[in-house]
Every structure is written in structure tokens, then in C-alpha cells.
Design a protein around this motif. Structure first.
Motif, PDB file in Angstrom:
ATOM      1  N   GLU A 120      13.698   4.799   5.693  1.00 61.27           N
ATOM      2  CA  GLU A 120      14.623   4.608   4.581  1.00 61.27           C
ATOM      3  C   GLU A 120      14.850   5.935   3.856  1.00 61.27           C
ATOM      4  OE1 GLU A 120      11.560   1.584   5.352  1.00 61.27           O
ATOM      5  OE2 GLU A 120      11.394   3.468   4.222  1.00 61.27           O
ATOM      6  N   GLU A 123      15.878   5.674  -2.047  1.00 62.90           N
ATOM      7  CA  GLU A 123      15.572   4.414  -2.719  1.00 62.90           C
ATOM      8  C   GLU A 123      14.468   4.695  -3.728  1.00 62.90           C
ATOM      9  OE1 GLU A 123      15.079   0.909  -0.318  1.00 62.90           O
ATOM     10  OE2 GLU A 123      16.225   1.788   1.344  1.00 62.90           O
ATOM     11  N   GLY A 125      11.685   4.565  -6.630  1.00 65.98           N
ATOM     12  CA  GLY A 125      10.687   3.554  -6.932  1.00 65.98           C
ATOM     13  C   GLY A 125       9.434   4.158  -7.517  1.00 65.98           C
ATOM     14  N   ASN A 130       9.559   7.343  -5.024  1.00 67.01           N
ATOM     15  CA  ASN A 130      10.180   6.655  -3.890  1.00 67.01           C
ATOM     16  C   ASN A 130       9.817   5.164  -3.921  1.00 67.01           C
ATOM     17  OD1 ASN A 130      11.691   6.524  -1.492  1.00 67.01           O
ATOM     18  ND2 ASN A 130       9.856   6.715  -0.235  1.00 67.01           N
ATOM     19  N   ARG A 131      10.489   4.386  -3.094  1.00 67.28           N
ATOM     20  CA  ARG A 131      10.259   2.949  -3.022  1.00 67.28           C
ATOM     21  C   ARG A 131       8.854   2.639  -2.494  1.00 67.28           C
ATOM     22  NH1 ARG A 131      13.014  -0.104   1.937  1.00 67.28           N
ATOM     23  NH2 ARG A 131      11.036  -1.236   1.772  1.00 67.28           N
ATOM     24  N   ASP A 132       8.346   1.484  -2.850  1.00 66.79           N
ATOM     25  CA  ASP A 132       7.102   0.986  -2.275  1.00 66.79           C
ATOM     26  C   ASP A 132       7.438   0.271  -0.967  1.00 66.79           C
ATOM     27  OD1 ASP A 132       4.437   0.501  -2.004  1.00 66.79           O
ATOM     28  OD2 ASP A 132       4.274  -0.896  -3.697  1.00 66.79           O
ATOM     29  N   PHE A 134       7.323   1.281   2.069  1.00 68.74           N
ATOM     30  CA  PHE A 134       8.153   2.142   2.916  1.00 68.74           C
ATOM     31  C   PHE A 134       7.670   2.088   4.355  1.00 68.74           C
ATOM     32  CE2 PHE A 134       4.682   4.623   1.144  1.00 68.74           C
ATOM     33  CZ  PHE A 134       4.155   5.274   2.250  1.00 68.74           C
ATOM     34  N   SER A 166       1.755  -2.140   0.473  1.00 72.47           N
ATOM     35  CA  SER A 166       2.007  -1.435  -0.780  1.00 72.47           C
ATOM     36  C   SER A 166       1.050  -0.263  -0.953  1.00 72.47           C
ATOM     37  CB  SER A 166       1.840  -2.388  -1.974  1.00 72.47           C
ATOM     38  OG  SER A 166       2.857  -3.366  -1.991  1.00 72.47           O
TER      39      SER A 166
END
Length: 312
Positions: A120, A123, A125, A130-132, A134, A166
Motif C-alpha cells: 500500500e 495511507e 495512520g 503510516n496505516r496499521d 500494512f 497490528s
């Protein structure tokens, strides 16, 4: 035989010796690195449209065209990112990145920044910006301890995400760690750098850091069987909360690596491997020897002719 012959003989021997030394010490023509422009970025970072052809940046990121890409400033509640627009498709590659982390905080500062090779992109987070959950690789340059740890901070650790797991932020990623090291990279006067080396076939992943002196690289971790996504985007992200710092990316240089040179690059020491005497070098030595031999034969004939004329 006259003095001219012996002079030529001595000169020929000297030339042969010099040729042998030059060819034996000559370096390889190809160092195995081939720059990948699509995943490299340098000053001034942006073009006339205030964008970059190969990278996206956003959030609280600030571009200083003469100095750095500042992912987050030394202020609370900031999030910034820098992401490649294209995935890395090379099987073997090396990523060198220069960064700087510093701020006014004496005792409390943070949180750090993340380097990503993930499926990805862009995104934002809670995981270093960054996003969780991933999918891919995250390498975290962590400057703040969320819980009591056996190691000191700053701390560098790697996590391999499967898209469902996570990041254990409450314990500084203790449950996710696949490789790590203690590295004092904050507030340095020398350029601080990281170097990621990856070999897809073996899953070999290496991280080296430069924090003490120019071109003095130290091993952080060396892992095997690390499977990255076939199409992985390169990213740099950062987040600040109540604690904060300036998190800057100064340059990124990505290169593909030829398979034959990977073994030398995964060496645990910083000493370049000894140069091998390749076929090209022996061929050059052979040509040099032939040239000297021809010169000696011609000198001998000339000397013999001169002696014959004297006898006549």
C-alpha cells in the motif's frame, strides 16, 4: 651486443613490471550498482509545477529546496509522508537514504520515522505516520520509549506485516520485531544515513547505518527468508504527538544490484573485498608481455646488424 641492446632490455623489463602492477591492481569496471531514477530523490526535490515526477509528498511535509524534505516539524500533532509513485520491481536492490532527526527537546522528544516497502502507499495512520495492518516491510527509527524496555533509545527495528497484524505500539513493537539494533542517530553533526540491501531469491535483508563518521557503515541486522510483496512501494513517514522533533529526509538513492555482486555487499565488515584477477586483466598482461617481447626482438636484430656492419 652493444649498449643500445642492454638499454632496450632494461626498459622492456621495466615496462613489463609496470604493466603487471597496473593490471593486477585495476578495479572491476562494474561495481554491480545501477541507479534507479524512479526511486531516487535529491535537491531541489520539486520541478516547476512544485511536484516531483516520481514521488508524492503530503500531510504536514514541508519541502526546503536547498536543504531537506521535512516530514514533520518540531511541533506536536504532525504527520507527513514521502512515497514513490511506482513500485520497485527489481529483484535485488540497494536503498541509501540520508536523514536528520533533531529538535529543541532535551529529555523528551519523538516519535521517530518509518521507512516502508509495502503493497500500500499514501495511507496515513498511527504507525510512525503510516496505516496499521500494512502488508510488507516497515523499518522504524524510534526515538521515544512507550514502555520500559531492556534496550536504549534511539532504537531501530524491522517488522514484516501480513496485512492483518497490528503494530504493538504500546510496547514499541516488541511483539513484531524481526530485527533490531541500538543506534544513536539523533542530533548528529555528521551525515546520518541508512542502507537497505535486499535479495529476493534468498529473502536476504540487510540494514546498515552511518552515524559516527563519513562512510563508516555499521551492521544493524542481517535477516534471511524475508518475503516482500512483488510490487512494493518505497515510503518515508513520520508522526509527532505530545513529544516531537524535526524529521528530515535529505536524499534517497535506489539502485539495482547484479546477482554476482550481492555476496560482496552482504559482508559483515566495511573492508572492500580483494579484487580478483579477471580474464581481462590476464589478457592485458599477455598483450603487454607480447609488446615487450617484440621490442626485445627488434632491438636484438638492430644490435646484430650494427655489429655486422662494424665487422665489415
Amino acid at each position: 651486443m652493444g649498449k643500445g641492446f642492454f638499454s632496450t632490455l632494461l626498459m622492456g623489463v621495466a615496462l613489463l613490471s609496470a604493466a603487471a602492477v597496473v593490471t593486477a591492481d585495476a578495479p572491476e569496471d562494474d561495481d554491480g550498482l545501477h541507479p534507479l531514477r524512479t526511486h531516487s530523490i535529491y535537491m531541489p526535490y520539486i520541478d516547476q509545477d512544485l511536484q516531483n515526477r516520481w514521488f508524492d509528498f503530503g500531510g504536514d511535509t514541508i519541502i526546503n529546496t536547498n536543504k531537506h524534505i521535512r516530514l514533520t516539524s518540531d511541533a506536536p500533532s504532525q504527520t507527513g509522508y514521502l512515497w514513490s509513485r511506482l513500485p520497485i520491481t527489481a529483484s535485488n536492490f540497494q536503498i541509501d537514504f540520508e536523514f536528520k532527526v533533531e529538535g529543541k527537546g532535551d529529555g523528551l522528544f519523538g516519535d521517530g520515522f518509518g521507512v516502508w516497502l509495502t503493497k500500500e502507499r499514501v495511507e496515513m495512520g498511527p504507525v510512525f505516520g503510516n496505516r496499521d495492518n500494512f502488508e510488507g516491510l516497515g523499518i522504524f527509527f524510534d526515538t521515544y520509549a512507550n514502555s520500559r524496555q531492556a534496550h536504549s533509545f534511539p532504537f531501530v527495528m524491522a517488522m514484516l506485516g501480513d496485512g492483518r497484524t497490528s503494530y504493538d505500539g504500546a510496547h514499541d513493537g516488541l511483539a513484531n520485531k524481526i530485527g533490531s539494533c541500538e543506534v544513536d542517530f539523533r542530533g548528529k553533526t555528521v551525515p546520518t544515513k541508512g542502507r537497505i540491501i535486499y535479495h529476493r531469491e534468498s529473502g536476504r535483508l540487510i540494514l546498515k547505518t552511518q552515524t559516527k563518521a563519513w562512510d563508516q557503515w555499521e551492521d544493524c541486522f542481517d535477516l534471511s527468508d524475508v518475503k516482500l510483496p512483488q510490487l512494493a512501494y518505497l515510503g518515508f513517514t513520520s508522526v509527532t504527538g505530545e513529544v516531537h522533533d524535526n524529521h528530515d529526509i535529505i536524499s534517497v538513492t535506489t539502485s539495482t544490484i547484479t546477482k554476482g555482486n550481492f555476496a560482496a555487499r552482504k559482508s559483515n565488515n566495511n573492508t572492500p573485498p580483494p579484487q580478483k584477477k579477471t580474464g581481462v586483466m590476464w589478457y592485458l598482461k599477455f598483450l603487454a608481455a607480447c609488446g615487450v617481447f617484440v621490442a626485445l626482438v627488434m632491438a636484438f636484430k638492430m644490435s646484430k646488424g650494427n655489429n655486422d656492419m662494424k665487422r665489415f
